[in-house]
Design an enzyme around this catalytic site. Structure first.
Site, PDB file in Angstrom:
ATOM      1  N   GLU A 759       0.888  -1.167   0.000  1.00 17.50           N
ATOM      2  CA  GLU A 759       0.000   0.000   0.000  1.00 17.50           C
ATOM      3  C   GLU A 759       0.916   1.204   0.000  1.00 17.50           C
ATOM      4  O   GLU A 759       1.718   1.366   0.923  1.00 17.50           O
ATOM      5  CB  GLU A 759      -0.874  -0.076   1.272  1.00 17.50           C
ATOM      6  CG  GLU A 759      -2.177   0.683   1.145  1.00 17.50           C
ATOM      7  CD  GLU A 759      -2.073   2.075   1.689  1.00 17.50           C
ATOM      8  OE1 GLU A 759      -1.715   2.963   0.889  1.00 17.50           O
ATOM      9  OE2 GLU A 759      -2.318   2.282   2.869  1.00 17.50           O
ATOM     10  N   CYS A 793      -2.008   8.501   4.536  1.00 15.29           N
ATOM     11  CA  CYS A 793      -1.897   8.279   3.086  1.00 15.29           C
ATOM     12  C   CYS A 793      -3.189   8.681   2.394  1.00 15.29           C
ATOM     13  O   CYS A 793      -3.203   8.991   1.214  1.00 15.29           O
ATOM     14  CB  CYS A 793      -1.520   6.841   2.777  1.00 15.29           C
ATOM     15  SG  CYS A 793      -2.492   5.668   3.687  1.00 15.29           S
TER      16      CYS A 793
END
Ligand SMILES: Cc1cc2nc3c(=O)[nH]c(=O)nc-3n(C[C@H](O)[C@H](O)[C@H](O)COP(=O)(O)OP(=O)(O)OC[C@H]3O[C@@H](n4cnc5c(N)ncnc54)[C@H](O)[C@@H]3O)c2cc1C
Length: 1003
Positions: A759, A793
Site C-alpha cells: 500500500e 496516506c
C-alpha cells in the site's frame, strides 16, 4: 399517576382545541403552495427527501441554468415531468419550450423563497425590527435570534457577535416606542409587568470557531469572550438573553458557559439570563436537578426554557453510526414524559427558576398549565413560547388561554435561513410530530391528549420482540470499535491519566522479540517525542542480519505447526488480542500521542482500527476455513480450500503505527503464516505494544517476531531472504517499488514466488462543486488535509474548486485555517501537532519552498512552536496539474488549490496523477455525484464527507495505480492474499454407483 391532575390536563387540552377549532397552521394550508407541497411530501417519502435536499441547495442556485438543472435532477421522474404540485401557481399552460420552463423556474423560486420567509421575521436588521414591532402590535412578545452559518473561523465568529450588537442597537432605538404588554407583574414598563420587552436568543457555538467537547475549558472561554459584550449590551438595554442549546456536543460547554456568565461578579445582579434544556436527552432530568441545586448554592435566580429538542434525527443517526449509546429517548412518548417530569422539577422550584415552556404540543402545554396551577406557581414565574411561522393556531390558543405567548423569531440571510427551514420542515412533517398529527392527520383529540405514559406502554406492547442477534461461527456479528465520545467526561479525563502513566514507564531499553524470547542488541536507537526531542521514550534494540536469520529460522520452524493449528484456535488468539487492546485502549493511544504526535482522537481511533482488524480477520478466517464444494457434477467431489503461504515479512509505517501494523500482522497470523515484523524506526515503541499484546494473547513461540532495525542494515536482507514467502508493506511508493523489484528476484534456496502486498500512498483530491454546502466542505477539507498534520496516506493534498464558488470557498477555507490551534498533540486544544520527526520536517519544508516557487501562497502559518518537528500549515493557490506540488506525495500539511471551469475538468485534474487512493466530492447535484461514482477512479471515494478514516468492513481500504498492489485491507478479499487455494477432486463413483449428496437436485 395523579388522576385528578390528569383529568384536568385532558380537560384543559380539550378546551384548548375547542378554542381553535377549524384552524390549521399555514404550513398545512392546502390552499397555498407550501401546504400542497407539504401534503405531497407527507404522502411520498421519496419526494420529501428530494424536496428537503432541494430546499437545502436552493440558496446556491443563483443562475437560471443551475436552477433548472437541479429541478430536473431532483424531481424529474421516469416520465421526465416535474411533479405538478411543485409547479403549482405557474399558470395553467401545459409545459414545454423555453418560455414555459422559465415561468416554472420563476414560480418555484418564488414559492420556495416565500416558504423560507414564512419562518423568519426578516432578512436584515431593518426588516427584523419592523417585523418584531408588528408582532408586538398583535399582542405577542418575541425572542429574536440571528441565523448563522456554521462558524468556521474567528472572523465569522466576530461577524456573528457584531450582528447581535447591531440588532440590539437597532432595537434599542425602537424599544422606547413600544408599549409594554399589560399584566399582573406590577412594573408597567415591562411586558406583563415583569419581563423585559426585548428578549434575545443566541447560539453559543457560533461565537467560537474552535469549540469542541474535548476542550470544554478552552471552548467556554472562547465563547465567553464574545458573549460578554453582547450580554453587557443586553443588560444596558434592560433586556433578556437566552442561551440556546444546540447539538449534544455543545451541551456541557453551554451549561458551564451559563453558570459562568450567570455567576460572574459583573453580572450576578442581573436575573434575566436563561438557558435551554432539551427533554429528549436522557440526561436532562439530572441536568435540571443539578442546575437548580447550583442556583440554590449560589443563591442566584435562574431562567430555563424547556424544549424537546431540535436535533433528534441527527443525534440518533450519529449514535448509531459511531456505536454509541443513544443519548436521546428513542420513543416519542418518552420525550413527552421527560418534558412533563422536567417541567415539574422547574415549576416546583419557581421561587428560584423562571420557567419557559417551549412547545407546540397542546398536551405538553396543558400539562405545564395544570401543574403550575396545582403548585400555585405565580403567573409571573412562567411563560409559553412557540416558533415564529409554526403552529399559528397554538399561538393563538395560547394568547386566548394563557394571555401571554412569546414567539421565537429568527432573522437573517437566506442561506442559513434555508438550513433552519429544513429543520422546521422536518419537524412539521415527521410522523411523530404533534402538529402533523393534530392538524394534518386529524388524530382524535382524546388520543392527542392521552397521558404519554399510557401511549408509551401501548406502543411498547405493540412492538415486535427485538430479534436475537444471530451468531455466526459462534461469534456475534462484527461491529466496529466505538468512536471516542468526548461528551462523556470519563473519555476526557482518561487521556491525561494515561499519558501520565505511560510517561512513568519511559526511558528503558526495548528488546527484540524472537522465538518467544527477548533479545538484547548492542546497537540501539532512541525514540523520542517529536514535540520535544529531549523527551526520550526508549532506546530500541536494532536487529542486524544475524537477528533476522534467527527470526526467520524461528518463524519457519513455527510454520510447520502453526499452519495446521485449527483456524478456530488461531482466530481465538486474535480475539484475545483484541480484548487485551480494548482493555488498554487509552494507554496504547497515549504511546502514540507521545511517540508520533497524534491528537487524542486520532490515536484512539488508530487503536480502535487495530482492534477492528483483529475482530474482523478472526471472523473472516472462520469464513474462509470452510472447504467449498465446487461444481455439481455427480460421481465426483470437488473441494476448494486454502492453505497458508509461509513466513511473512511485515514492514509497517509510522503514521498508523498500531492499526496498520497489527492489521498486517494479524492477517498473516490468522491465516497461518508466522511473521517477522519490522516497525518503522520512529514508532518502534508503539510497535512493541504488539509484542506485549500477542504475548499475552498466547501466540506460540516463533509465530510473531519483533525485529526493528536499520533499513540500510537489514531491510533488503529481509526482503530478499529465501525463507520469506510474502511481504506486506505499507509506506512510500519508492520503497514499495523497490520491494517489488527485489522480491521478484529468485534467491538460492528459495522455494516459492514471493507475493508482495504493498500500500503505497496517494495524491488525493477533493472536488468542490459549485453547489457544494460550504459549511460542510470547508470543515471537512480542513480535517482531511490537516488532521494528524496531513500525514495519512488518505489525506487530501489537492482541492479542486469549481470556478463560480472558488473565491467564497477559498476565503472561508483560509480563514478557517488561520485560526486552528497548532501545538503539542497531548494538549486537546490543539488541532495540529508536530510532524513525526526531524526528517519529515525537513522534507515537508522543502516542499513548502517548492510551493512558493510553483504557486501563490494563500496561507503559511508562521505561529508554530520553535522547538519540535513543526512546519507551517500551508495552502498554495495557482497550482497547475503538471506542477510537482500537484503530483508528488508530500505527507504533511501542504494543500494545493486548483481551479476548474467545469465538473468534467475537475474530474480530469483529480484523475491526473499516478496515484489512485482516495478522493472526495462535495456536491449537491445528483448527476455530478453519479458521474463521480463512475469516473473518479480511486480506491476509496467519499461523497460529501472527509476522505480519511476508512472503517474496517464498512469501508475496505486501499488503492490502485501507483497507490498499491493487493486487495483492500479490512475487506472480504484481504485474507485471500495470504493463502494459496487448493482443489481436491475425488471420483466418488465405484462400479457405477455414486453417492447422492444431500442437496443434489438432478435426481
Ligand atoms: C421557543 C422555542 C425555542 C426553541 N429553542 C430550542 C433550542 O434552543 N434547542 C433545541 O434543540 N430546540 C429548540 N427548539 C425547537 C424544539 O426543540 C422543537 O420545536 C420541539 O422539539 C418540538 O417539540 P413540540 O413539543 O413542539 O412537538 P412534539 O411534536 O410533541 O415533539 C416533537 C419532538 O419530539 C422529539 N422526538 C421526535 N421523535 C422522537 C422519538 N422517536 N423518540 C423520542 N423523541 C422524539 C423531538 O425532539 C421532536 O422535535 C425551540 C422551540 C421553541 C418553541
Amino acid at each position: 399517576m395523579d388522576t385528578q391532575l390528569e383529568a384536568k390536563i385532558v380537560e384543559r387540552g380539550k378546551e384548548f382545541f375547542t378554542s381553535i377549532s377549524g384552524e390549521a397552521p399555514s404550513i398545512f394550508n392546502k390552499g397555498w403552495w407550501t401546504g400542497k407541497v407539504m401534503d405531497w411530501a407527507m404522502k411520498n417519502e421519496d419526494f420529501k427527501v428530494q424536496l428537503f435536499r432541494f430546499v437545502d441547495v436552493f440558496p446556491y442556485l443563483n443562475t437560471s441554468e443551475s436552477l433548472s438543472r437541479h429541478i430536473r435532477e431532483y424531481f424529474s421522474g421516469d416520465d421526465h415531468e416535474v411533479p405538478s404540485v411543485l409547479k403549482w401557481g405557474a399558470g395553467k399552460a401545459s409545459f414545454g419550450g423555453k418560455l414555459t420552463a422559465k415561468i416554472m423556474e420563476k414560480t418555484i423560486r418564488s414559492n420556495i423563497e416565500n416558504m423560507g420567509r414564512q419562518f423568519i421575521v426578516g432578512q436584515n436588521t431593518k426588516e427584523a425590527v419592523k417585523g418584531l414591532a408588528k408582532l408586538r402590535k398583535e399582542g405577542f412578545t418575541f425572542t429574536v435570534d440571528l441565523l448563522g452559518e456554521a462558524t468556521v473561523s474567528e472572523e465569522e465568529a466576530d461577524a456573528y457577535r457584531d450582528g447581535y450588537l447591531e440588532v440590539l442597537d437597532a432595537i434599542a432605538e425602537e424599544q422606547s416606542k413600544w408599549k409594554a404588554h399589560a399584566g399582573n407583574g406590577g412594573d408597567p414598563s415591562m411586558d406583563w409587568g415583569y419581563t423585559p420587552k426585548v428578549n434575545v436568543s443566541i447560539k453559543p457555538s457560533a461565537l467560537y470557531s474552535q469549540a469542541k467537547p474535548v476542550d470544554i475549558e478552552g471552548s467556554v472561554q472562547g465563547i465567553y469572550k464574545r458573549l460578554e459584550p453582547v450580554y453587557r449590551k443586553v443588560i444596558e438595554m434592560g433586556a433578556f438573553l437566552c442561551i440556546d442549546m444546540e447539538s449534544l456536543k455543545y451541551r456541557e460547554i453551554t451549561l458551564e458557559l451559563y453558570r459562568r456568565l450567570r455567576s460572574a461578579q459583573e453580572f450576578r445582579h442581573y436575573p434575566h439570563l436563561s438557558i435551554v434544556l432539551q427533554a429528549y436527552l436522557r440526561c436532562t432530568e439530572q441536568d435540571a436537578e443539578q442546575l437548580v441545586q447550583w442556583a440554590r448554592t449560589e443563591d442566584l435566580p435562574i431562567a430555563v426554557r424547556l424544549v424537546k429538542g431540535a436535533y433528534w434525527d441527527m443525534e440518533s443517526v450519529l449514535a448509531k453510526q459511531n456505536n454509541w449509546d443513544f443519548p436521546v429517548w428513542m420513543h416519542k412518548p418518552e420525550s413527552d414524559i421527560a418534558f412533563e417530569r422536567v417541567a415539574k422539577i422547574l415549576l416546583e422550584n419557581h421561587d428560584l427558576v423562571y420557567f419557559a415552556c417551549g412547545s407546540h404540543n397542546i398536551r405538553s402545554i396543558s400539562a405545564t398549565m395544570e401543574m403550575a396551577k396545582a403548585m400555585n406557581v405565580p403567573e409571573e414565574r412562567y411563560e409559553f413560547q412557540v416558533l415564529y411561522g409554526m403552529a399559528e393556531p397554538v399561538r393563538k390558543g395560547l394568547l386566548n388561554v394563557a394571555g401571554k405567548v412569546r414567539l421565537y423569531c429568527p432573522y437573517g440571510d437566506i442561506i442559513p435561513g434555508m438550513a433552519y427551514l429544513v429543520r422546521r420542515l422536518l419537524e412539521n412533517t415527521a410522523n411523530e410530530s404533534f402538529l402533523r398529527q393534530s392538524f394534518a392527520d386529524g388524530a382524535e383529540v382524546a388520543r392527542l391528549m392521552e397521558n404519554p405514559q399510557i401511549t408509551l406502554e401501548r406502543e411498547l406492547a405493540a412492538r415486535p420482540e427485538p430479534k436475537q442477534e444471530e451468531l455466526v461461527d459462534g461469534l456475534p456479528p462484527f461491529k466496529n470499535d466505538a468512536m471516542i465520545d468526548f461528551t462523556i467526561p470519563r473519555c476526557r479525563t482518561a487521556f491525561p491519566a494515561a499519558i501520565k502513566k505511560v510517561r512513568e514507564t519511559t526511558g528503558g531499553t526495548i528488546p527484540l522479540f524472537i522465538d518467544g524470547k527477548e533479545v538484547q542488541t548492542d546497537d540501539v536507537i532512541p525514540t523520542t517525542n517529536p514535540a520535544d526531542y529531549s523527551e526520550k521514550l526508549a532506546d530500541v534494540c536494532q536487529a542486524g542480519t544475524a537477528e533476522i536469520d534467527a527470526a526467520l529460522e524461528a518463524a519457519d520452524k513455527a510454520f510447520l505447526t502453526w499452519r495446521d493449528t485449527p483456524a478456530k484456535e488461531r482466530a481465538e488468539c486474535l480475539l484475545k488480542a483484541a480484548e487485551i487492546a480494548r482493555q488498554r485502549q487509552y494507554e496504547l493511544s497515549a504511546w502514540q500521542v507521545l511517540e508520533i504526535g497524534k491528537q487524542w482522537d486520532q490515536a484512539f481511533h488508530d487503536v480502535g482500527e487495530g482492534i477492528d482488524f483483529l475482530e474482523y480477520y478472526a471472523r473472516e478466517m472462520l469464513r474462509l476455513d470452510k472447504p467449498r464444494r465446487m461444481g455439481r457434477a455427480p460421481g465426483e467431489h470437488n473441494q476448494l480450500f486454502y492453505q497458508p503461504k509461509g513466513v511473512a515479512a511485515v514492514i509497517s509505517p509510522w503514521n498508523f503505527p498500531f492499526a496498520i501494523a497489527i492489521g498486517m500482522c494479524s492477517a498473516a497470523i490468522v491465516t497461518g503464516n508466522p511473521v517477522v515484523y519490522k516497525p518503522a524506526s520512529i514508532s518502534s515503541r508503539v510497535g512493541y505494544n504488539l509484542v506485549e499484546i500477542f504475548r499475552e494473547a498466547g501466540l506460540p513461540d516463533g509465530v510473531f517476531n519483533y525485529c526493528p532495525g536499520r533499513s540500510s542494515v537489514m531491510g533488503d536482507y529481509l526482503i530478499e531472504h529465501p525463507k520469506v514467502s510474502m511481504i506486506c508493506f505499507t509506506g512510500s511508493m519508492e520503497v514499495g517499488l523497490r520491494i517489488q523489484n527485489k522480491a521478484s528476484v529468485v534467491q538460492a534456496g528459495q522455494q516459492q514466488c514471493k507475493r508482495v502486498i504493498a500500500e503505497m500512498g496517494g495524491k488525493n483530491a477533493i472536488i468542490i462543486d459549485d453547489d457544494a454546502d460550504l459549511d460542510e466542505a470547508v470543515l471537512h477539507v480542513v480535517y482531511s488535509a490537516f488532521a494528524f498534520q496531513g500525514q495519512k496516506c488518505s489525506a487530501c493534498s489537492r482541492v479542486i474548486v469549481l470556478d463560480p464558488i472558488y473565491d467564497r470557498f477559498i476565503e472561508r477555507l483560509v480563514a478557517a485555517c488561520e485560526d486552528i490551534n497548532i501545538g503539542r498533540a497531548e494538549d486537546p486544544e490543539n488541532y495540529m501537532g508536530p510532524l513525526a520527526d526531524a526528517s519529515c520536517q525537513k522534507t515537508v519544508s522543502e516542499y513548502i519552498t517548492l510551493a512558493e516557487q510553483e504557486g501563490t501562497i494563500l496561507l503559511k502559518r508562521k505561529d508554530i512552536p520553535a522547538e519540535g518537528a513543526y512546519v507551517p500549515l500551508t495552502i498554495v493557490g495557482d497550482i497547475k496539474p503538471e506542477h510537482r506540488i500537484a503530483q508528488e506525495e508530500i505527507f504533511g500539511p501542504v494543500l494545493a488549490v486548483m481551479r476548474a471551469a467545469t465538473f468534467d475538468e475537475a474530474l480530469d485534474i483529480a484523475n491526473g496523477t499516478r496515484f489512485a487512493l482516495t478522493g472526495g466530492v462535495f456536491s449537491r447535484s445528483p448527476e455530478h455525484l453519479e458521474q463521480a461514482r463512475k469516473e473518479f477512479r480511486v480506491g476509496n471515494l467519499y461523497l460529501n464527507r472527509n476522505n480519511t478514516g476508512a472503517l474496517v468492513e464498512r469501508q475496505p481500504f486501499g488503492g490502485f495505480k501507483m497507490s498499491g498492489v493487493g486487495s483492500k485491507t479490512g475487506g472480504p478479499d484481504y485474507l485471500l492474499q495470504f493463502l494459496d487455494p487448493r482443489v481436491v477432486t475425488e471420483n466418488t463413483m465405484r462400479r457405477g454407483f455414486a453417492p447422492i449428496e444431500e442437496d443434489d437436485d438432478w435426481i
